[in-house]
Design an enzyme around this catalytic site. Structure first.
Site, PDB file in Angstrom:
ATOM      1  N   PHE A 117      -8.307  35.915  25.762  1.00  0.00           N
ATOM      2  CA  PHE A 117      -7.608  34.829  26.464  1.00  0.00           C
ATOM      3  C   PHE A 117      -7.962  33.515  25.789  1.00  0.00           C
ATOM      4  CE2 PHE A 117      -6.954  31.453  29.498  1.00  0.00           C
ATOM      5  CZ  PHE A 117      -5.687  31.756  29.982  1.00  0.00           C
ATOM      6  N   ASP A 122     -14.059  31.098  19.894  1.00  0.00           N
ATOM      7  CA  ASP A 122     -13.692  30.400  21.124  1.00  0.00           C
ATOM      8  C   ASP A 122     -14.888  30.467  22.077  1.00  0.00           C
ATOM      9  OD1 ASP A 122     -12.772  29.604  23.593  1.00  0.00           O
ATOM     10  OD2 ASP A 122     -10.863  30.673  23.450  1.00  0.00           O
ATOM     11  N   LYS A 179     -14.280  23.310  29.224  1.00  0.00           N
ATOM     12  CA  LYS A 179     -14.894  23.666  30.512  1.00  0.00           C
ATOM     13  C   LYS A 179     -16.176  22.858  30.803  1.00  0.00           C
ATOM     14  CE  LYS A 179     -12.836  28.256  31.056  1.00  0.00           C
ATOM     15  NZ  LYS A 179     -12.058  28.220  32.282  1.00  0.00           N
TER      16      LYS A 179
END
Ligand SMILES: Cc1ncc(COP(=O)(O)O)c(C=O)c1O
Length: 398
Positions: free
Chosen positions: A138, A223, A252
Site C-alpha cells: 500500500f 516506503d 504520518k
C-alpha cells in the site's frame, strides 16, 4: 453543534462518502487516551493510523505549534524559511540521507520518489520505464501511488493507471529477479508491509533486492511512511537491516498529526531532479516543518526510539501469548510497535466490539489481521490494559 446523532447525520449527508465510519465522535485526547463528545474515554492502539507517535496533547509539542502559529504559517517555496531548513537538517541527520523534499502527505512523498526514479532513468537515455512494486503493498490513493499499490480491489475502477508497473511477491527474491530488465528504473516496497497485513521484509530479501538494484543501476525506494519514525525500535526500519535505500518516503508520525511527509534521497538519487522538476505550494511551509522539527527534537530528548523498542518487545510477548490462548488467533507478526495478530475469521466484528463495548481503539490490516500501532509513548500498563480489554472481546467471540 447539537447531539452526536445530528452531527453524524450531517456528516453522512455532506461529506463525500468514501468511508464507512464508526459511530463515534472524538472530541479531545490526552496521552494514549481519546475522549468522545459524551465524555467517554478510549484507550488508543491505532494512533490515527500510526500518526500520533507522541500521543495526544503533548505540552511541549503543542507549545511549539502555538508559537509558530503566532509567528508565520506560510510563505511558499519561492523563499527560504527557518523551520524547513532545521527540520530538513534533523531528518537528514537521523537518516544519513543526502537531500530531503517536504510534501503534504505520504501519497505525495511516493509521487516524488517515483519521479526521482523516472528522471534518473530518463537522464541515462532509458525510456518506457518500468517499476517493480510488491503484491499486497500500500502506497497511497493518488494515481501514481495507486499504480504501485498491489491491491486489485483499489486499482480496478481507476484503470488505466500509469504504465510499466510490474508486481512481484514480497519476500520472494526470485520473483523480483524475474522482472528486472534494462528498462527497470526502481523497485519500491514498504520495509514492513502495513495495510497488507503487517509483514516485515526478511533480511535475506531486503539485502537481495538492494544487491539487485546496485547491480542493475536501479533505484531502491523504501516506503517508511507507516513503519518509520521510531516505530520498529530504529528511527527507520531499514536501519535495523543495514540496507540503505536510494530514496525513502516518510509521513504520518513525522508531523504527529500535522500533515507533512517527505521524500529523501541519497547518492546518485539526490541530484536526479533539478529546478522545475517538482514543486508544491504548501509543502515544507513554516508551520508544518516547525511541527516536524519539534517531533524530531522530542524523539532525541526523550529517547523515544529506545522506548518504542522496549515497549515493542513487551507488546510482542503479550500478543504471542494470545496465539496460545485463543484458537482463532493464528499468528503474531511485526517489529517493535508495529504488530499484527492474524485471525482465522474476519476481524471487523472484533474491531467494532472492542471500540464500542470495551472502549479500545484497534484497526484492521486486511480482512483477518488486527494491527497494533499505538502512540510510541505507551507504557507497560497501557499494554496490559489493552490485552485485558481485547481478551474480554475475544472471550465473547469464542
Ligand atoms: C506504507 C504507506 N505508504 C503510503 C501511505 C499513504 O500516506 P497518506 O495517507 O499520508 O497519503 C500510507 C498510508 O496509510 C502507508 O501506510
Amino acid at each position: 453543534m447539537g447531539s452526536k446523532q445530528a452531527l453524524i447525520d450531517k456528516a453522512e449527508s455532506n461529506l463525500y462518502k468514501t468511508y464507512n465510519r464508526f459511530p463515534v465522535v472524538f472530541d479531545h485526547g490526552e496521552g494514549v487516551y481519546l475522549y468522545d463528545t459524551e465524555g467517554q474515554e478510549y484507550l488508543d492502539f491505532g494512533a490515527g493510523i500510526a500518526v500520533m507517535g507522541l500521543g495526544y496533547n503533548d505540552p511541549e509539542f503543542s507549545g511549539a505549534l502555538k508559537a509558530q502559529v503566532d509567528k508565520l504559517l506560510h510563505t511558499s517555496n519561492l523563499f527560504y524559511n527557518e523551520p524547513a531548513v532545521e527540520a530538513g537538517e534533523k531528518l537528514l541527520k537521523a537518516s544519513n540521507m543526502d537531500r530531503v523534499f517536504f510534501t503534504n502527505s505520504g501519497t505525495e512523498a511516493i509521487e516524488g520518489a517515483l519521479k526521482i526514479a523516472k528522471k534518473y532513468a530518463s537522464d541515462r537515455g532509458i525510456h518506457n520505464h518500468e517499476i517493480i512494486a510488491m503484491n499486497h503493498s500500500f502506497h497511497g490513493r493518488s494515481l501514481g501511488a495507486l499504480s504501485v499499490t498491489g491491491n486489485d480491489h483499489y486499482q480496478e475502477p481507476f484503470k488505466p493507471l500509469i504504465p510499466g508497473i510490474k508486481f512481484a511477491d514480497f519476500n520472494n527474491l526470485d520473483s523480483v529477479k524475474a522482472l528486472v530488465n534494462s528498462r527497470t528504473c526502481a523497485i519500491i516496497m514498504e520495509t514492513v508491509q502495513g495495510e497488507g497485513g503487517i509483514y516485515p521484509a526478511t533480511e535475506e530479501f531486503l539485502k537481495g533486492v538492494k544487491a539487485l538494484c546496485d547491480e542493475n543501476d536501479v533505484l531502491l525506494i523504501l516506503d517508511e511512511i507507516q513503519c518509520g519514525m521510531g516505530r520498529t525500535g530504529n528511527m527507520f526500519a531499514w536501519q535495523k537491516y543495514g540496507v540503505k535505500p536510494d530514496v525513502m518516503t516518510v509521513a504520518k508520525a513525522l508531523g504527529n498529526g500535522v500533515p507533512i511527509g517527505a521524500f529523501l534521497a541519497s547518492g546518485k538519487a539526490a541530484t536526479a531532479m533539478g529546478p522545475g522538476d517538482h514543486g508544491t505550494t504548501y509543502g515544507g511551509n513554516p508551520f508544518v516543518t516547525a511541527a516536524a522539527s519539534k517531533v524530531l527534537d522530542i524523539f532525541e530528548s526523550r529517547n523515544l526510539t529506545e522506548h518504542a523498542k522496549e515497549m515493542g518487545n513487551y507488546l510482542e510477548k503479550k500478543l504471542l501469548e494470545l496465539t496460545d490462548q485463543y484458537d482463532m488467533v493464528t499468528s503474531q507478526r511485526g517489529i517493535g510497535l508495529i504488530q499484527g495478530l492474524e485471525f482465522s475469521i474476519p476481524v471487523s466484528s472484533i474491531v467494532s466490539q472492542a471500540l464500542l463495548e470495551e472502549k479500545l481503539v484497534l484497526i484492521s490490516a486486511g480482512t483477518n489481521v488486527i494491527r497494533f500501532v499505538p502512540p510510541l509513548v505507551i507504557g507497560k500498563k497501557d499494554v496490559d490494559e489493552m490485552i485485558k480489554r481485547l481478551k474480554t472481546v475475544l472471550d465473547h467471540q469464542s
